[in-house]
Write a protein that holds these residues in place. Structure first.
Motif, PDB file in Angstrom:
ATOM      1  N   ILE A 185      -1.079 -21.380  -2.294  1.00  0.00           N
ATOM      2  CA  ILE A 185      -0.966 -20.304  -4.060  1.00  0.00           C
ATOM      3  C   ILE A 185       0.141 -19.102  -4.013  1.00  0.00           C
ATOM      4  O   ILE A 185      -0.069 -18.090  -2.456  1.00  0.00           O
ATOM      5  CB  ILE A 185      -1.621 -20.529  -4.654  1.00  0.00           C
ATOM      6  CG1 ILE A 185      -2.686 -18.896  -3.842  1.00  0.00           C
ATOM      7  CG2 ILE A 185      -2.897 -21.779  -4.807  1.00  0.00           C
ATOM      8  CD1 ILE A 185      -4.345 -18.889  -4.977  1.00  0.00           C
ATOM      9  N   ALA A 186       1.154 -19.147  -4.896  1.00  0.00           N
ATOM     10  CA  ALA A 186       1.824 -17.314  -4.863  1.00  0.00           C
ATOM     11  C   ALA A 186       1.196 -17.177  -6.223  1.00  0.00           C
ATOM     12  O   ALA A 186       1.541 -17.079  -7.350  1.00  0.00           O
ATOM     13  CB  ALA A 186       3.184 -18.208  -4.642  1.00  0.00           C
ATOM     14  N   PRO A 187       0.337 -16.071  -5.977  1.00  0.00           N
ATOM     15  CA  PRO A 187      -0.179 -15.632  -6.681  1.00  0.00           C
ATOM     16  C   PRO A 187       1.405 -14.583  -7.913  1.00  0.00           C
ATOM     17  O   PRO A 187       1.400 -13.975  -6.935  1.00  0.00           O
ATOM     18  CB  PRO A 187      -1.286 -14.748  -6.362  1.00  0.00           C
ATOM     19  CG  PRO A 187      -2.265 -15.283  -5.335  1.00  0.00           C
ATOM     20  CD  PRO A 187      -0.728 -16.187  -4.598  1.00  0.00           C
ATOM     21  N   GLY A 188       1.079 -14.160  -9.128  1.00  0.00           N
ATOM     22  CA  GLY A 188       1.339 -12.912  -9.851  1.00  0.00           C
ATOM     23  C   GLY A 188       0.868 -11.610  -9.386  1.00  0.00           C
ATOM     24  O   GLY A 188       0.074 -11.681  -8.419  1.00  0.00           O
ATOM     25  N   PHE A 189       0.768 -10.881 -10.428  1.00  0.00           N
ATOM     26  CA  PHE A 189       0.083  -9.342  -9.948  1.00  0.00           C
ATOM     27  C   PHE A 189      -1.551  -9.843 -11.230  1.00  0.00           C
ATOM     28  O   PHE A 189      -1.775 -10.145 -11.965  1.00  0.00           O
ATOM     29  CB  PHE A 189       0.915  -8.339 -10.914  1.00  0.00           C
ATOM     30  CG  PHE A 189       1.754  -7.805  -9.867  1.00  0.00           C
ATOM     31  CD1 PHE A 189       2.032  -7.414  -9.079  1.00  0.00           C
ATOM     32  CD2 PHE A 189       3.377  -8.188  -9.958  1.00  0.00           C
ATOM     33  CE1 PHE A 189       2.667  -6.938  -8.428  1.00  0.00           C
ATOM     34  CE2 PHE A 189       5.122  -8.377  -9.294  1.00  0.00           C
ATOM     35  CZ  PHE A 189       4.094  -7.686  -8.101  1.00  0.00           C
ATOM     36  N   VAL A 190      -1.991  -9.405  -9.770  1.00  0.00           N
ATOM     37  CA  VAL A 190      -3.427  -9.360 -10.224  1.00  0.00           C
ATOM     38  C   VAL A 190      -4.555  -8.106 -10.211  1.00  0.00           C
ATOM     39  O   VAL A 190      -4.558  -7.524  -9.724  1.00  0.00           O
ATOM     40  CB  VAL A 190      -4.587 -10.880  -9.229  1.00  0.00           C
ATOM     41  CG1 VAL A 190      -5.908 -10.949 -10.347  1.00  0.00           C
ATOM     42  CG2 VAL A 190      -3.938 -11.917  -9.520  1.00  0.00           C
ATOM     43  N   PRO A 191      -4.843  -7.777 -11.500  1.00  0.00           N
ATOM     44  CA  PRO A 191      -5.552  -6.711 -11.229  1.00  0.00           C
ATOM     45  C   PRO A 191      -6.790  -6.851 -10.295  1.00  0.00           C
ATOM     46  O   PRO A 191      -7.731  -7.120 -10.265  1.00  0.00           O
ATOM     47  CB  PRO A 191      -6.493  -6.291 -12.579  1.00  0.00           C
ATOM     48  CG  PRO A 191      -5.927  -6.821 -13.670  1.00  0.00           C
ATOM     49  CD  PRO A 191      -4.879  -7.659 -12.695  1.00  0.00           C
ATOM     50  N   THR A 192      -7.179  -6.092  -8.743  1.00  0.00           N
ATOM     51  CA  THR A 192      -8.427  -6.287  -8.124  1.00  0.00           C
ATOM     52  C   THR A 192      -7.998  -5.013  -7.050  1.00  0.00           C
ATOM     53  O   THR A 192      -7.371  -4.201  -7.528  1.00  0.00           O
ATOM     54  CB  THR A 192      -8.217  -7.971  -7.443  1.00  0.00           C
ATOM     55  OG1 THR A 192      -6.392  -6.619  -5.928  1.00  0.00           O
ATOM     56  CG2 THR A 192      -7.722  -9.006  -7.565  1.00  0.00           C
ATOM     57  N   TYR A 193      -9.257  -4.930  -6.249  1.00  0.00           N
ATOM     58  CA  TYR A 193      -9.266  -3.296  -5.870  1.00  0.00           C
ATOM     59  C   TYR A 193      -7.819  -3.114  -4.802  1.00  0.00           C
ATOM     60  O   TYR A 193      -7.283  -2.528  -4.418  1.00  0.00           O
ATOM     61  CB  TYR A 193     -10.478  -3.430  -4.513  1.00  0.00           C
ATOM     62  CG  TYR A 193     -10.633  -2.259  -3.652  1.00  0.00           C
ATOM     63  CD1 TYR A 193     -10.554  -1.061  -4.158  1.00  0.00           C
ATOM     64  CD2 TYR A 193     -10.246  -2.656  -2.442  1.00  0.00           C
ATOM     65  CE1 TYR A 193     -10.876  -0.412  -2.920  1.00  0.00           C
ATOM     66  CE2 TYR A 193      -9.864  -1.466  -1.255  1.00  0.00           C
ATOM     67  CZ  TYR A 193     -10.268  -0.170  -1.945  1.00  0.00           C
ATOM     68  OH  TYR A 193     -10.114   0.704  -1.210  1.00  0.00           O
ATOM     69  N   PHE A 194      -7.185  -4.607  -4.039  1.00  0.00           N
ATOM     70  CA  PHE A 194      -6.384  -4.337  -3.150  1.00  0.00           C
ATOM     71  C   PHE A 194      -4.787  -4.181  -4.077  1.00  0.00           C
ATOM     72  O   PHE A 194      -4.161  -3.496  -3.309  1.00  0.00           O
ATOM     73  CB  PHE A 194      -5.731  -5.891  -3.270  1.00  0.00           C
ATOM     74  CG  PHE A 194      -4.876  -6.054  -1.810  1.00  0.00           C
ATOM     75  CD1 PHE A 194      -4.961  -5.646  -0.775  1.00  0.00           C
ATOM     76  CD2 PHE A 194      -3.360  -6.490  -2.584  1.00  0.00           C
ATOM     77  CE1 PHE A 194      -4.015  -5.887   0.876  1.00  0.00           C
ATOM     78  CE2 PHE A 194      -3.167  -6.541  -1.403  1.00  0.00           C
ATOM     79  CZ  PHE A 194      -3.188  -6.379   0.197  1.00  0.00           C
ATOM     80  N   ALA A 195      -5.167  -4.657  -5.762  1.00  0.00           N
ATOM     81  CA  ALA A 195      -3.494  -3.900  -6.296  1.00  0.00           C
ATOM     82  C   ALA A 195      -4.457  -2.861  -7.702  1.00  0.00           C
ATOM     83  O   ALA A 195      -4.016  -2.587  -8.102  1.00  0.00           O
ATOM     84  CB  ALA A 195      -3.369  -5.456  -6.833  1.00  0.00           C
ATOM     85  N   SER A 196      -4.740  -1.487  -6.157  1.00  0.00           N
ATOM     86  CA  SER A 196      -5.423  -0.907  -7.586  1.00  0.00           C
ATOM     87  C   SER A 196      -4.680  -0.449  -8.704  1.00  0.00           C
ATOM     88  O   SER A 196      -5.164   0.223  -9.772  1.00  0.00           O
ATOM     89  CB  SER A 196      -5.865   0.561  -6.709  1.00  0.00           C
ATOM     90  OG  SER A 196      -5.541   0.526  -6.078  1.00  0.00           O
ATOM     91  N   ILE A 197      -3.332  -0.388  -8.387  1.00  0.00           N
ATOM     92  CA  ILE A 197      -2.584   0.133  -9.310  1.00  0.00           C
ATOM     93  C   ILE A 197      -2.375   0.141 -10.509  1.00  0.00           C
ATOM     94  O   ILE A 197      -1.841  -0.130 -11.901  1.00  0.00           O
ATOM     95  CB  ILE A 197      -0.701   0.533  -8.716  1.00  0.00           C
ATOM     96  CG1 ILE A 197      -0.110   1.861  -9.486  1.00  0.00           C
ATOM     97  CG2 ILE A 197      -0.576  -0.927  -8.498  1.00  0.00           C
ATOM     98  CD1 ILE A 197       0.895   2.135  -8.621  1.00  0.00           C
ATOM     99  N   LEU A 198      -2.861  -1.705 -10.709  1.00  0.00           N
ATOM    100  CA  LEU A 198      -2.895  -2.424 -11.579  1.00  0.00           C
ATOM    101  C   LEU A 198      -3.758  -2.301 -13.116  1.00  0.00           C
ATOM    102  O   LEU A 198      -4.163  -2.786 -14.224  1.00  0.00           O
ATOM    103  CB  LEU A 198      -2.287  -3.281 -12.306  1.00  0.00           C
ATOM    104  CG  LEU A 198      -1.634  -4.404 -10.653  1.00  0.00           C
ATOM    105  CD1 LEU A 198      -1.527  -6.242 -10.919  1.00  0.00           C
ATOM    106  CD2 LEU A 198      -0.743  -4.196 -12.093  1.00  0.00           C
TER     107      LEU A 198
END
Length: 253
Positions: A185-198
């Motif tokens: 799978i190729a996720p788009g942008f998901v607000p998670t700790y890993f992508a905390s800027i979101l």
């Protein structure tokens, strides 16, 4: 969550880096659909917390500490799974790191090594351990990223490692057929700790929402539903493919 089926009854699934974010969402979904799930991450406290959350939902779960770049911990992850459950049906390779936002020509060698090791090599080495135990009809799912198709500034080298997973999916699907299917799978942008800027920068979040056709960022449940489809017998005629789950963000024709 909408009423979900039980496609993973009597199946055993390992999900790496699965105590929060997308990995946790995938483990939760597989567990709610009947799988015994083996979750892991680098910290015991995170493992314990996640196990408790899943058990509270009636999910059969075992949690282990596994830093994917640690050879002994990879071995133990597979060995303990087989000792406890006697089989293995699904492996989801979700672990990833992005230690730098430097441009590629500025990226230090140690950072290049870490990106390659965690985002690509560790998954290969884990699957070498897992392969002898995979059942006929088993399934592997890699977690790549929309930036594997269009590496972004600040995520460029991370994006390139995610591109490598697209090739790895094709190569392993050929090698492991017909008994094991391999998809991605190729996720788009998901607000998670890993992508905390979101989760912290409203402006960044809005600009990303505008790049999608559905005017929203993704959720961990969106990613979990896609991974569960690919891992399940509903996708029994799908192998070597990458499913982009990015709200219509530009990817490929």
């Amino acid at each position: 969550m909408e009423k979900i089926g039980k496609r993973f009854q009597e199946k055993v699934a390992i999900v790496t880096a699965s105590t929060q974010g997308i990995g946790f969402g995938i483990a939760e979904r597989l567990g709610l659909e009947g799988a015994a799930v083996v979750i892991s991450s680098r910290r015991q406290t995170n493992v314990d917390e996640a196990v408790k959350k899943l058990k509270n939902q009636g999910i059969e779960v075992m949690g282990l500490v596994c830093h994917v770049s640690n050879a002994q911990q990879r071995k133990d992850l597979i060995k303990n799974t087989i000792q406890k459950y006697g089989k293995l049906d699904v492996v989801v390779c979700n672990a990833a790191a992005n230690p730098s936002v430097d441009g590629i020509v500025e990226t230090k060698e140690a950072v290049l090594d870490k990106l390659w090791e965690i985002n690509v090599k560790a998954s290969i080495l884990l699957l070498q351990e897992a392969a002898p135990h995979l059942n006929k009809g088993s399934s592997i799912v890699f977690v790549s990223s929309i930036v594997g198709f269009h590496p972004l500034k600040g995520l460029a080298m991370y994006g390139v490692t995610k591109t490598a997973l697209l090739g790895l999916t094709k190569a392993l699907a050929t090698e492991m057929a017909p008994d094991t299917r391999v998809n991605c799978i190729a996720p788009g942008f998901v607000p998670t700790y890993f992508a905390s800027i979101l989760t912290t920068d409203e402006q960044v979040r809005r600009s990303l929402e505008e790049k999608t056709l559905l005017n929203r960022v993704g959720t961990t449940q969106d990613m979990a539903a896609a991974a569960a489809y690919l891992a399940s017998d509903d996708a029994s005629y799908v192998t070597g493919e990458t499913l982009i789950v990015a709200g219509g963000m530009p990817s490929r024709l």
